[in-house]
Enzyme design. Structure first.
Site, short mmCIF file in Angstrom:
data_model
loop_
_atom_site.label_atom_id
_atom_site.label_comp_id
_atom_site.label_asym_id
_atom_site.label_seq_id
_atom_site.Cartn_x
_atom_site.Cartn_y
_atom_site.Cartn_z
CB CYS A 377 -0.84 -0.02 0.99
SG CYS A 377 -2.35 1.21 0.90
CG HIS A 512 -3.76 -3.78 2.88
ND1 HIS A 512 -2.72 -3.20 3.86
CD2 HIS A 512 -4.27 -2.40 2.55
CE1 HIS A 512 -2.74 -1.73 3.94
NE2 HIS A 512 -3.44 -1.25 3.22
CD GLU A 514 -1.67 -6.33 4.92
OE1 GLU A 514 -1.67 -5.42 5.37
OE2 GLU A 514 -1.18 -6.82 3.87
#
EC number: 6.3.4.2
Length: 541
Positions: A377, A512, A514
């Site tokens: 990001c 993102h 994750e």
């Protein structure tokens, strides 16, 4: 009929209600049941989207664009079930909905009150959008006794009557402190917490007791006696080295077994092989790599909860321990020195100009020293900015987030974009909450890129949470400097992924990744990043 399990917490905060709910869900899944988890948060914010990480830790984002509590990340990581807007509620959302109904005249002139209107709205949230789930596990945020939690506690009390006590189970997570001077575990805080719960009409069915030491049988018997709970339903929840051991330990201590007995359900024993293998790899890795994470919230690691877990998952996949070295980006002058010894560098997402110079220094260090770099990001945007400034020589280049009047706006506010067939628009001075590009968006990959090889496909879907984008007007010049845009939105107007040519591993992503990593299904970008760090270690070794 769907069974409801409500998880409350007492004595102190941060006891691990979310972990307990997630672990129970994982074991029930392993018994063959379909589960879903929900979070009821008592704070007045509509969602955590505008809250500082120092206030609330990480903001988790679902596929449908809901900004939610970090516990939803636990829910997804332990079960693999993707959460939606139906799984996260706050007092702010509840009151906003009720007040909007009142303004429309939905209550036909009635006086709007906590009982029944607020309570009924919470009930609707808890019981709606259910299909064929066997269990709905609802975690109540906060601590019993907090004034903010009262409407939620009243709701779950009433649901015990509405749904029938045969279909509702209350689990109370509490603390058994060890007093070193006395040399014993004390049960009184838990007794008082249960009395507080009883005062609002809820009798817990199971006590899940956090303790740093084994609970003596006498303490278990005493708790059962004074809290009106069967002794076998006083479950020990001791401190663990890894959260991924919790499903194994909670099962061994009888939690899921007592849940099944309570509901009079005959169920097969759970197959926990995958959790056994995960724990084995965490506790007995074949090696270790050091990854530097350069951020400005390093004093509160909950701000990077999903990121940390994703690197742990990637370590499991590579059978190594990912040793995380935290570098404070606000200490720009010493960043380069702190990065020495790291086999890879990661710059995560973030907002605002604080700590930017340290992050830019870290990116330059990774680029010039051929160290694997992963920018997520804001970390991608700053990688673009670093290249434009230091390779192209546009020293005044900037993001309008950091300087609105820059003559070279390489990164700019995203004022409009296509969301499927819908044109989304934003204004610079509009509301902050819920105004970013949020949730899952598709991305097309260059078929000859490294990321296409890593993913094994050329169309992906990833979750976003950001307001600013790389300015497409600069793409040609940036690519001429060796930084290629290898991932774009389906419309071709929003840059999503960058790769630096002539570098062993230098990737930045606007999304993102994750948020989609699981211990049993690690995200491919993190897996390959850790592998690159391992390769870097082998070369130096």
């Amino acid at each position: 009929m769907t069974k409801f399990i409500f998880v409350t917490g007492g004595v102190v905060s941060s006891l691990g209600k979310g972990l307990a709910a997630s672990s129970l869900a994982a074991v029930l899944q392993a018994r063959g049941f379909k589960v879903r988890l929900r979070k009821l948060d008592p704070y007045l914010n509509v969602d955590p989207g505008t809250m500082s990480p120092y206030q609330h830790g990480e903001v988790f984002v679902t596929d449908d664009g809901t900004e939610a509590d970090l516990d939803l990340g636990h829910y997804e990581r332990f079960t693999g079930v993707s959460s939606t807007h139906s799984d996260s509620i706050t007092t702010g959302k509840i009151y906003s909905t009720v007040l909007a109904k009142e303004r429309r005249g939905d209550y036909l002139g009635a006086t709007v009150q906590v009982v029944p209107h607020i309570i009924d709205e919470i009930k609707s949230f808890v019981t709606n959008d259910i299909t064929d789930e066997d269990f709905i596990i609802c975690e109540i945020g906060g601590t019993v006794g907090d004034i903010e939690s009262l409407p939620f506690l009243e709701t779950i009390r009433q649901l015990g009557n509405d749904l029938g006590r045969d279909n509702v189970l209350y689990i109370h997570v509490t603390l058994l402190p060890y007093i070193a001077a006395a040399g014993e575990i004390k049960t009184k805080p838990t007794q008082h917490s249960v009395k507080e719960l009883l005062s609002v009409g809820i009798q817990p069915d199971i006590l899940l007791c956090r303790s740093e030491r084994p609970i003596p049988e006498e303490a278990r018997r005493k708790l059962g006696l004074f809290c009106n709970v069967k002794a076998e339903r006083v479950i020990e929840a001791s401190d663990l080295k890894s959260i991924y051991e919790a499903p194994l330990v909670y099962h061994a201590n009888g939690l899921d077994g007592e849940v099944c007995k309570y509901f009079k359900i005959e169920a097969k024993q759970p197959d926990l092989t995958v959790w056994t293998e995960i724990v084995h790899r965490i506790y007995e890795p074949a090696g270790m790599v050091t990854i530097a994470i350069v951020g400005k919230y390093v004093q509160l690691l909950d701000a990077y909860k999903s990121l940390i877990q994703s690197l742990i998952h990637a370590g499991i996949a590579n059978n190594v321990k990912a040793n995380l070295k935290w570098v404070d980006s606000e200490q720009a002058d010493s960043v380069s020195d702190q990065l020495k010894g790291a086999q890879a560098i990661l710059v995560p997402g973030g907002f605002g100009e604080r700590g930017v110079n340290g992050k830019l220094e870290a990116i330059k260090f990774a680029r010039e020293n051929k160290i694997p770099y992963f920018g997520i990001c804001f970390g991608m945007q700053l990688a673009v900015l670093e290249t434009v400034r230091n390779v192209l020589g546009l020293t005044e280049a900037n993001s309008t987030e950091l300087g609105q009047h820059t003559p070279e706006p390489v990164i700019g506010l995203m004022t409009e974009w296509m969301d499927g067939q819908t044109l989304q628009k934003r204004q610079l001075n509009g509301d902050m909450g819920g105004t970013m590009r949020l949730g899952a968006y598709d991305c097309n990959l260059d078929k000859d890129s490294k990321v296409a090889e890593i993913y094994g496909m050329t169309t992906i879907s990833e979750r976003h949470r950001h307001r600013y984008e790389v300015n497409p007007a600069y793409i040609d010049r940036i690519e001429a400097a060796g930084l290629k845009f290898v991932g774009m939105s389906p419309e071709g107007d929003l840059p999503e992924i960058i790769e630096l040519q002539d570098h062993p591993w230098f990737i930045g992503v606007q999304f993102h990744p994750e948020f989609k990593s699981r211990p049993f299904s690690p995200h491919p970008l993190f897996v390959d990043f850790v592998k690159a760090a391992l390769d870097q270690f082998s070369k130096k070794g």
